[in-house]
Scaffold this motif. Structure first.
Motif, mmCIF file in Angstrom:
data_model
loop_
_atom_site.group_PDB
_atom_site.id
_atom_site.type_symbol
_atom_site.label_atom_id
_atom_site.label_comp_id
_atom_site.label_asym_id
_atom_site.label_seq_id
_atom_site.Cartn_x
_atom_site.Cartn_y
_atom_site.Cartn_z
ATOM 1 N N SER A 290 0.830 -1.205 0.000
ATOM 2 C CA SER A 290 0.000 0.000 0.000
ATOM 3 C C SER A 290 0.868 1.261 0.000
ATOM 4 O O SER A 290 2.068 1.222 0.306
ATOM 5 C CB SER A 290 -0.900 0.003 1.241
ATOM 6 N N THR B 51 0.707 3.740 2.068
ATOM 7 C CA THR B 51 1.159 4.026 3.431
ATOM 8 C C THR B 51 2.371 3.178 3.784
ATOM 9 O O THR B 51 3.340 3.675 4.363
ATOM 10 C CB THR B 51 0.017 3.776 4.440
ATOM 11 N N SER B 52 2.338 1.911 3.419
ATOM 12 C CA SER B 52 3.471 1.026 3.690
ATOM 13 C C SER B 52 4.728 1.509 2.975
ATOM 14 O O SER B 52 5.824 1.495 3.541
ATOM 15 C CB SER B 52 3.151 -0.402 3.265
ATOM 16 N N GLN C 153 5.372 4.583 2.141
ATOM 17 C CA GLN C 153 5.835 5.791 2.825
ATOM 18 C C GLN C 153 6.606 5.437 4.094
ATOM 19 O O GLN C 153 7.631 6.036 4.390
ATOM 20 C CB GLN C 153 4.648 6.696 3.185
ATOM 21 N N ILE C 154 6.117 4.453 4.830
ATOM 22 C CA ILE C 154 6.784 4.033 6.066
ATOM 23 C C ILE C 154 8.174 3.484 5.758
ATOM 24 O O ILE C 154 9.158 3.858 6.404
ATOM 25 C CB ILE C 154 5.924 2.991 6.820
ATOM 26 N N LEU D 40 3.503 7.849 11.489
ATOM 27 C CA LEU D 40 2.701 7.313 10.391
ATOM 28 C C LEU D 40 2.175 5.912 10.718
ATOM 29 O O LEU D 40 1.013 5.592 10.431
ATOM 30 C CB LEU D 40 3.518 7.300 9.092
ATOM 31 N N ILE D 41 3.015 5.101 11.330
ATOM 32 C CA ILE D 41 2.596 3.750 11.738
ATOM 33 C C ILE D 41 1.473 3.842 12.756
ATOM 34 O O ILE D 41 0.456 3.152 12.657
ATOM 35 C CB ILE D 41 3.787 2.950 12.301
ATOM 36 N N GLU E 8 -0.637 6.344 13.339
ATOM 37 C CA GLU E 8 -1.857 6.847 12.714
ATOM 38 C C GLU E 8 -2.545 5.767 11.889
ATOM 39 O O GLU E 8 -3.766 5.627 11.938
ATOM 40 C CB GLU E 8 -1.533 8.052 11.830
ATOM 41 N N SER E 9 -1.756 5.011 11.146
ATOM 42 C CA SER E 9 -2.309 3.946 10.318
ATOM 43 C C SER E 9 -2.963 2.865 11.175
ATOM 44 O O SER E 9 -4.075 2.404 10.871
ATOM 45 C CB SER E 9 -1.205 3.339 9.452
ATOM 46 N N GLU F 218 -6.215 4.144 12.736
ATOM 47 C CA GLU F 218 -7.287 4.182 11.746
ATOM 48 C C GLU F 218 -7.867 2.790 11.522
ATOM 49 O O GLU F 218 -9.084 2.599 11.516
ATOM 50 C CB GLU F 218 -6.755 4.749 10.428
ATOM 51 N N LYS F 219 -6.986 1.797 11.376
ATOM 52 C CA LYS F 219 -7.453 0.422 11.158
ATOM 53 C C LYS F 219 -8.192 -0.105 12.381
ATOM 54 O O LYS F 219 -9.224 -0.773 12.260
ATOM 55 C CB LYS F 219 -6.280 -0.490 10.813
#
Length: 90
Positions: free
Chosen positions: A2, A4-5, A7-8, A23-24, A26-27, A30-31
């Motif tokens: 993904s 996001t992945s 970006q991480i 970022l981790i 926040e992700s 959200e999940k």
């Protein structure tokens, strides 16, 4: 993988660990929020059902376990005995 992945991974490779951690987090939040909302919708109908109470002056389920049994008899007798003892004290 993904976006996001990606970006991480990119942040980790560039040694920007605090940004990656944010970022981790926040992700994951959200999940987790989505999963909790899904479960709430699954169980919500049973969580907020109104329980029917016995009419005033009738015995019913005294201990609130959903049935009328010996434990209800015990509690009724105990409450009656306490009420009698209180009246005698006055």
């Amino acid at each position: 993988m993904s976006e996001t992945s990606q970006q991480i991974v990119s942040l980790i490779v560039s040694k920007e660990f605090n940004k990656a951690k944010t970022l981790i987090t926040e992700s994951m939040n959200e999940k987790l929020g989505l999963l909790l909302e899904e479960k709430l919708m699954e169980y919500a109908p049973t969580l907020f059902e109104a329980k029917k109470l016995a009419p005033v002056g009738t015995r019913g389920d005294i201990d609130g376990d959903g049935d009328d049994d010996n434990s209800d008899d015990y509690l009724e007798n105990r409450r009656n005995a306490i009420a009698v003892a209180i009246k005698k004290k006055k």
